[in-house]
Design an enzyme around this catalytic site. Structure first.
Site, PDB file in Angstrom:
ATOM      1  N   GLY A   1     -36.194 -32.399 -29.316  1.00  0.00           N
ATOM      2  CA  GLY A   1     -35.225 -32.906 -30.280  1.00  0.00           C
ATOM      3  C   GLY A   1     -33.790 -32.760 -29.840  1.00  0.00           C
TER       4      GLY A   1
ATOM      5  N   GLU B   1     -39.769 -29.435 -25.009  1.00  0.00           N
ATOM      6  CA  GLU B   1     -40.273 -30.806 -24.901  1.00  0.00           C
ATOM      7  C   GLU B   1     -39.141 -31.827 -24.996  1.00  0.00           C
ATOM      8  OE1 GLU B   1     -43.026 -30.967 -28.128  1.00  0.00           O
ATOM      9  OE2 GLU B   1     -44.484 -29.652 -27.169  1.00  0.00           O
ATOM     10  N   PRO B   2     -38.286 -31.926 -23.991  1.00  0.00           N
ATOM     11  CA  PRO B   2     -37.242 -32.953 -24.023  1.00  0.00           C
ATOM     12  C   PRO B   2     -37.831 -34.345 -23.834  1.00  0.00           C
ATOM     13  CG  PRO B   2     -37.269 -31.884 -21.887  1.00  0.00           C
ATOM     14  CD  PRO B   2     -38.257 -31.141 -22.746  1.00  0.00           C
ATOM     15  N   GLY B   3     -37.382 -35.296 -24.607  1.00  0.00           N
ATOM     16  CA  GLY B   3     -37.807 -36.687 -24.449  1.00  0.00           C
ATOM     17  C   GLY B   3     -36.601 -37.584 -24.412  1.00  0.00           C
ATOM     18  N   ARG B   4     -35.963 -37.741 -25.580  1.00  0.00           N
ATOM     19  CA  ARG B   4     -34.766 -38.566 -25.696  1.00  0.00           C
ATOM     20  C   ARG B   4     -33.695 -38.156 -24.672  1.00  0.00           C
ATOM     21  NH1 ARG B   4     -32.764 -40.433 -30.733  1.00  0.00           N
ATOM     22  NH2 ARG B   4     -34.155 -38.914 -31.715  1.00  0.00           N
TER      23      ARG B   4
ATOM     24  N   ARG C   1     -33.957 -48.700 -34.846  1.00  0.00           N
ATOM     25  CA  ARG C   1     -33.382 -47.432 -35.291  1.00  0.00           C
ATOM     26  C   ARG C   1     -32.182 -47.591 -36.222  1.00  0.00           C
ATOM     27  NH1 ARG C   1     -31.096 -44.306 -32.162  1.00  0.00           N
ATOM     28  NH2 ARG C   1     -31.726 -42.351 -33.155  1.00  0.00           N
TER      29      ARG C   1
ATOM     30  N   TYR D   1     -32.897 -45.870 -39.890  1.00  0.00           N
ATOM     31  CA  TYR D   1     -32.212 -44.684 -40.403  1.00  0.00           C
ATOM     32  C   TYR D   1     -30.735 -44.623 -40.009  1.00  0.00           C
ATOM     33  CZ  TYR D   1     -34.736 -43.105 -36.139  1.00  0.00           C
ATOM     34  OH  TYR D   1     -35.320 -43.007 -34.907  1.00  0.00           O
TER      35      TYR D   1
ATOM     36  N   CYS E   1     -34.667 -62.496 -39.672  1.00  0.00           N
ATOM     37  CA  CYS E   1     -34.379 -62.912 -41.054  1.00  0.00           C
ATOM     38  C   CYS E   1     -34.278 -61.698 -41.972  1.00  0.00           C
ATOM     39  CB  CYS E   1     -35.451 -63.881 -41.541  1.00  0.00           C
ATOM     40  SG  CYS E   1     -35.436 -65.444 -40.645  1.00  0.00           S
ATOM     41  N   GLU E   2     -33.348 -60.813 -41.681  1.00  0.00           N
ATOM     42  CA  GLU E   2     -33.077 -59.629 -42.480  1.00  0.00           C
ATOM     43  C   GLU E   2     -31.581 -59.361 -42.466  1.00  0.00           C
ATOM     44  OE1 GLU E   2     -35.203 -57.747 -44.169  1.00  0.00           O
ATOM     45  OE2 GLU E   2     -37.095 -58.598 -43.433  1.00  0.00           O
TER      46      GLU E   2
END
Length: 467
Positions: free
Chosen positions: A278, A320-323, A364, A368, A395-396
């Site tokens: 995270g 656990e690095p990901g991003r 994303r 959020y 179409c949003e």
């Protein structure tokens, strides 16, 4: 930042027609913001964005737009930096951030393990030839088939998330004649300073066993007593895009207290403690992420102090690095299709810059209220900056890629725009909304372009439609 409005986040703050406080008018609208881009990215004298020596005009000509562009050397360097900073720890790349066969091989070659959450992710790492002794299986609702696949493959450890799963895993282990190593995911009750949807350690959510409520202790007991399961440790994860280390400190303290209580009760100190990931990255000038070295130093100090105070040994530790590895290593490349100047209250205006992608290739912002930056990538402009919003073709009304950015006021159809820090959760969360094929992922290294995931076609989509 979360924007609240009864009609949706797109309408919040519009009346004031002002950029958010963190976004200032740039002195040079062509300049790249330091910290948002991979090490191999720059602009030439004509203002064209380049990565590893290749300009975006060439990339667009060869692979089209939209496209995700990965700086291979940068991704490898970030993986290597985590492995070095956390030497002596187990470092697992969080595959959910972005996973394909090539990236799985890259991070493994740089000394990292990989954690997977589904049978599909497990299939990718197996195809990549990753040593399964360095792979962990996560997930709050693993199916029987996914557990069976993991057990049969000999995956190194499984992180259990419910009593149902413990019972299911025990039965399958007995049936297959194996005894898997298991960690128990706990909920620490930490309110991480991030968006509600990516905070995962507060009590009212789907992940883990509550420490405060006693479920975590019960889960440890259940696994320890089960002859078909080898309980090796505790897993904690407080959320994503975290900048404040205080959250990790509180989570570690509560998790280690559980660890110490278990040792006192059973005379056994569990061998491993996984603090999750995270770790945040910079999407805008407002973001100030920690370096891997600072994170490692802080977490080592926290664990050492807490273990000393509790009178227990320091377990084998993992993160656990990901991003933090995949995110900054890639940008998304788009072509402008239309530009509209929209009048706002008070006589102000905003440029709506529509590109050939949108929420199908990066959900994303809509999901959020994630913030992104952008730059004109295909040329230099001498026009003054204008407050702009980069939107997609779907179409949003909430189909927004970059909510607030200053772009050259002469931006026009045909221009290329690049959005940095798009390597994590963009392609992973992509969809075919409005039957739009997903973009390709290409890697650039030493002046060469390599396709990692090809562009989907309409034929691909129609092949699934059995009529």
């Amino acid at each position: 930042m979360t924007h609240t409005h009864v009609a949706g986040s797109i309408h919040a703050d519009v009346g004031a027609a002002r950029a958010p406080g963190w976004l200032s008018v740039p002195s040079d609208v062509n300049a790249l913001l330091p910290g948002l881009w991979s090490a191999g990215v720059d602009k030439d004298e004509h203002g064209e964005l380049r990565v590893a020596g290749i300009g975006v005009q060439q990339i667009a000509a060869e692979v089209g737009t939209p496209a995700y562009v990965v700086d291979e050397a940068d991704l490898r360097a970030r993986a290597r930096r985590f492995a070095t900073a956390f030497a002596g720890w187990d470092v697992y790349y969080a595959g959910k951030s972005f996973l394909c066969t090539a990236v799985a091989r890259w991070v493994a070659e740089e000394g990292l393990g990989i954690d997977v959450c589904t049978g599909g992710e497990l299939a990718v790492v197996r195809r990549a030839g990753v040593d399964l002794d360095r792979v962990g299986l996560h997930g709050n609702n693993k199916s029987e088939e996914e557990l069976r696949q993991g057990l049969a493959a000999g995956i190194s450890h499984i992180v259990v998330d419910s009593f149902d799963e413990i019972a299911r895993l025990s039965r399958l282990s007995r049936e297959l004649g194996v005894r898997p190593q298991v960690m128990v995911r706990v909920t620490t009750g930490v309110e991480a300073h991030t968006h509600e949807y990516i905070a995962t350690a507060h009590e009212d959510q789907k992940f883990g066993f509550s420490i405060a409520g006693g479920a975590a202790s019960d889960a440890l007991e259940a696994c320890f007593a089960d002859p078909n399961i080898d309980l090796i440790g505790i897993h904690s994860h407080i959320g994503s895009q975290i900048f404040d280390p205080d959250g990790f400190e509180v989570a570690a303290r509560r998790t280690l207290r559980l660890h110490a209580d278990f040792a006192k009760e059973h005379g056994v100190e569990l061998a491993e403690l996984d603090l999750g990931g995270g770790f945040g990255i910079a999407y805008t000038s407002a973001d100030t992420p920690s370096t891997p070295e600072d994170l490692a130093r802080a977490l080592r100090d926290i664990i050492s102090a807490e273990c000393s105070a509790l009178g227990v040994g320091v377990p084998q530790l993992a993160v656990e690095p990901g991003r933090a590895i995949s995110g900054p290593s890639a940008f998304a490349l788009y072509r402008v299709g239309t530009v509209k100047r929209v009048l706002l209250d008070g006589g102000a205006s905003r440029l709506y810059v529509a590109v050939d992608g949108g929420m199908s290739d990066n959900i994303r912002t809509a999901l959020y209220a994630a913030e992104y930056s952008a730059t004109l990538a295909s040329r230099r402009s001498d026009a003054p900056p204008a407050l702009a919003r980069v939107v997609g073709k779907h179409c949003e009304g909430g189909d927004i890629l970059v909510r607030d950015e200053f772009l050259p006021s002469d931006i026009a159809p045909g221009d290329l725009i690049a959005v940095p820090a798009s390597g994590a959760y963009s392609r992973s969360m992509a969809s075919n909304y409005n039957h739009v094929p997903r973009p390709p992922v290409i890697a650039v290294k030493d002046g060469q372009i390599r396709t990692l995931l090809r562009r989907e076609t309409l034929d691909d989509l129609l092949a699934l439609d059995v009529g």
